[in-house]
Design an enzyme around this catalytic site. Structure first.
Site, short mmCIF file in Angstrom:
data_model
loop_
_atom_site.label_atom_id
_atom_site.label_comp_id
_atom_site.label_asym_id
_atom_site.label_seq_id
_atom_site.Cartn_x
_atom_site.Cartn_y
_atom_site.Cartn_z
N HIS A 268 0.89 -1.10 -0.15
CA HIS A 268 0.00 0.10 0.17
C HIS A 268 0.87 1.25 0.03
CE1 HIS A 268 -3.38 2.48 0.52
NE2 HIS A 268 -3.84 2.12 1.98
N HIS A 307 -2.21 -1.97 -9.51
CA HIS A 307 -3.26 -1.51 -8.91
C HIS A 307 -4.62 -2.40 -8.82
CE1 HIS A 307 -5.82 1.46 -6.68
NE2 HIS A 307 -4.71 1.92 -6.40
N ASP A 363 2.61 5.76 -6.45
CA ASP A 363 3.87 5.62 -5.88
C ASP A 363 5.23 5.56 -6.64
OD1 ASP A 363 2.78 5.79 -3.13
OD2 ASP A 363 2.45 3.52 -3.31
N1 ACO Z 1 4.97 -6.56 -10.41
C1 ACO Z 1 4.93 -7.83 -11.04
N2 ACO Z 1 3.62 -8.82 -11.05
C2 ACO Z 1 2.62 -7.82 -10.59
C3 ACO Z 1 2.70 -6.77 -9.71
C4 ACO Z 1 3.91 -6.02 -9.86
N3 ACO Z 1 3.85 -4.88 -9.25
N4 ACO Z 1 1.25 -6.45 -9.50
C5 ACO Z 1 0.55 -7.55 -10.03
N5 ACO Z 1 1.35 -8.57 -10.32
C6 ACO Z 1 0.75 -9.59 -11.12
C7 ACO Z 1 0.61 -10.71 -10.01
O1 ACO Z 1 1.65 -11.45 -10.00
C8 ACO Z 1 -0.54 -11.30 -10.64
O2 ACO Z 1 0.04 -12.20 -11.58
P1 ACO Z 1 -0.60 -13.47 -11.99
O3 ACO Z 1 -2.07 -13.49 -12.46
O4 ACO Z 1 0.08 -14.16 -12.94
O5 ACO Z 1 -0.50 -14.37 -10.48
C9 ACO Z 1 -1.50 -10.25 -11.31
O6 ACO Z 1 -0.32 -9.37 -11.63
C10 ACO Z 1 -2.41 -9.81 -10.41
O7 ACO Z 1 -2.10 -9.16 -9.48
P2 ACO Z 1 -2.58 -9.24 -7.80
O8 ACO Z 1 -1.74 -9.25 -6.92
O9 ACO Z 1 -3.83 -10.23 -8.06
O10 ACO Z 1 -3.18 -7.92 -7.94
P3 ACO Z 1 -4.11 -7.29 -6.88
O11 ACO Z 1 -4.97 -6.37 -7.25
O12 ACO Z 1 -4.28 -8.18 -5.61
O13 ACO Z 1 -2.69 -6.43 -5.98
C11 ACO Z 1 -1.22 -4.77 -5.69
C12 ACO Z 1 -2.64 -5.08 -6.44
C13 ACO Z 1 -1.16 -4.94 -4.36
C14 ACO Z 1 -1.24 -2.99 -5.77
C15 ACO Z 1 -0.24 -5.24 -6.62
O14 ACO Z 1 -0.30 -4.83 -7.92
C16 ACO Z 1 1.39 -4.93 -5.95
O15 ACO Z 1 1.73 -5.63 -5.12
N6 ACO Z 1 1.93 -3.72 -6.71
C17 ACO Z 1 3.07 -3.50 -6.13
C18 ACO Z 1 3.03 -2.65 -4.83
C19 ACO Z 1 2.61 -1.48 -5.07
O16 ACO Z 1 2.91 -0.58 -5.87
N7 ACO Z 1 1.71 -1.05 -4.28
C20 ACO Z 1 0.94 0.53 -4.24
C21 ACO Z 1 -0.37 0.43 -4.64
S1 ACO Z 1 -0.93 1.99 -4.79
C22 ACO Z 1 -1.32 2.34 -3.28
O17 ACO Z 1 -1.60 1.55 -2.42
C23 ACO Z 1 -1.11 3.93 -2.88
#
Ligand code: ACO
Length: 428
Positions: A268, A307, A363
């Site tokens: 987050h 996201h 971010d």
């Molecule tokens: N890097 C690589 N792969 C990713 C990323 C990433 N940043 N984000 C998602 N994926 C992939 C996952 O591995 C998954 O792949 P799969 O379908 O092959 O298993 C797919 O994309 C879907 O990802 P989920 O984790 O199911 O997506 P979710 O909606 O649960 O997560 C989140 C969203 C937590 C923001 C995620 O994208 C992430 O971890 N991003 C990196 C951390 C980040 O930048 N957080 C800030 C968010 S903005 C905020 O809170 C202000």
């Protein structure tokens, strides 16, 4: 015209149910009537991370994740970032309308009036270890405010509620700056209420021996914009924590402390700090392909990408990316920007990211700006928490006036052992 209902046939029993659809949503409680027999608890929906569950009705913030739209109380984020200020946006979120001149003056004076913190707070900030993370200090200190303002528990008394809202918006920058000064071993700087909200924050962070601190106007404006962009984002993890804890009728300081805890996580708000760490680890552009390979292999995540709601470019990231160049003209170019730009370019052309609709989020670029302003990465998430307090409080206030307010209490699907008899220790 079609009926606004959903017809469900339970193939276990052959029975059919008609469930009302309102605002493209069914009430999960309407599923409870679907039973196999009299003893059956009733059908539930299973949604572990609220992927498709609306937990409230809200009028605060609108997001269309597919189109990359973000609006506070109906106003597009781009227009607010171009024309408004953080304090005005905070008012908008909290009270639903942009303030008149008179209302704004009253609001500004009200906030300024509360920027000082009790001297005892300084003492317990002193008690944190020299290297304590500012988010941990912020969390503990905000939670402790409830002991200074016990009347804050009168959450249904409008006057008390307003007072705590003013206090929290006013004191967040002071506490944040004090946590920072503690971490770097510098004396605390008291608020200067001649300055703007952001100017005063910079004063408390960076003033050294000068009698009057003069904030750099470019940096002051850039932070004001960053604060507007971070002010609210509907039912994200920390706002959900605020509402969840607040639903037990906890005071706003305790609820805000819970929200700060949620924001701290690297998935987050903690992602802005994690992005900087990642860019430093990559180190140079030639290492990017190997890094992308490890992301695709699932060994690490590309922080600042992806996201839950946005499946298009995060509109806040676009504004920040453009703002970064103006800031760098003032502070000098952050060398990590070249790695970030190249990383974004490569990721946006790569099938892995295209298929999963992963774009830069808020971010990805904010940490680069904060770093070039002289902020240590450990302060980045604190820079998120200060403005988000306005959104948390707006959502909390809205929740308290919701006639459907009940303590948040999710259900579970129990998969554990059936009933069994206790076995004494000697017999195990
Ligand atoms: N890097 C690589 N792969 C990713 C990323 C990433 N940043 N984000 C998602 N994926 C992939 C996952 O591995 C998954 O792949 P799969 O379908 O092959 O298993 C797919 O994309 C879907 O990802 P989920 O984790 O199911 O997506 P979710 O909606 O649960 O997560 C989140 C969203 C937590 C923001 C995620 O994208 C992430 O971890 N991003 C990196 C951390 C980040 O930048 N957080 C800030 C968010 S903005 C905020 O809170 C202000």
């Amino acid at each position: 015209m079609a009926n606004d209902t959903l017809t469900i046939t339970d193939n276990r029993t052959g029975k059919t149910y008609e469930i009302p659809v309102e605002n493209d949503t069914i009430r999960a409680m309407d599923l409870r009537q679907i039973r196999v027999n009299e003893d059956d608890f009733g059908l539930m929906s299973y949604d572990p991370a609220f992927g498709n569950t609306a937990s409230c009705k809200s009028k605060v913030t609108f997001i269309d994740g597919g189109k990359g739209i973000l609006r506070y109380r109906g106003y597009p984020i781009e227009q607010l970032a171009d024309n408004s200020s953080f304090l005005e946006v905070a008012y908008l979120l909290l009270y639903g309308e942009l303030p008149t001149k008179e209302q704004y003056k009253e609001w500004q004076n009200g906030v300024v009036h509360h920027t000082i913190i009790h001297e005892n707070i300084k003492k317990f900030i002193d008690g944190f270890r020299y290297d304590a993370h500012p988010m941990g200090m912020l969390l503990g200190t905000v939670g402790a405010l409830s002991t200074f303002y016990p009347e804050a528990k009168e959450i249904f008394d409008e006057q008390s509620r307003e007072l705590q809202i003013h206090r929290l918006i006013a004191k967040m920058p002071t506490i944040a700056a004090f946590c920072y000064r503690h971490r770097v071993g510098l004396p605390y700087v008291y608020p200067d209420n001649d300055l703007t909200y952001v100017g005063n924050f910079l004063n408390m962070m960076f003033r050294m021996t000068e009698l009057k601190y003069k904030p750099n106007p470019v940096i002051e404006k850039a932070i004001d914009i960053l604060f507007m962009l971070h002010a609210d984002h509907e039912q994200n993890c920390s706002t959900n924590a605020m509402r969840n804890v607040g639903s037990s009728h906890a005071d706003p300081y305790s609820s805000t402390a819970a929200a700060i805890g949620a924001l701290y996580g690297p998935l987050h708000g903690g992602a802005n700090e994690a992005v900087l760490i990642m860019l430093n680890q990559i180190g140079s552009k030639d290492k990017i392909p190997a890094f992308i390979k490890s992301v695709k292999a699932g060994e690490t995540r590309l922080m600042g990408f992806g996201h839950r709601v946005y499946k298009a470019y995060d509109p806040r990231a676009r504004i920040i990316k453009n703002k970064a160049h103006e800031v760098f003209e003032e502070t000098g170019r952050n060398p990590l920007l070249d790695i970030a730009l190249e990383l974004e370019k490569i990721a946006l052309e790569d099938d892995y990211f295209i298929k999963r609709r992963l774009y830069p989020n808020v971010d990805f670029y904010s940490g680069l700006i904060y770093q070039s302003m002289g902020l240590h990465p450990s302060m980045f998430t604190v820079m998120f928490a200060i403005p988000r307090t306005a959104g948390w409080l707006a959502q909390w206030k809205e929740m308290l006036s919701d006639d459907e307010l009940k303590i948040a209490r999710p259900r579970q699907v129990y998969l554990g052992a059936g009933e069994r008899d206790y076995v004494p220790l000697d017999d195990r």
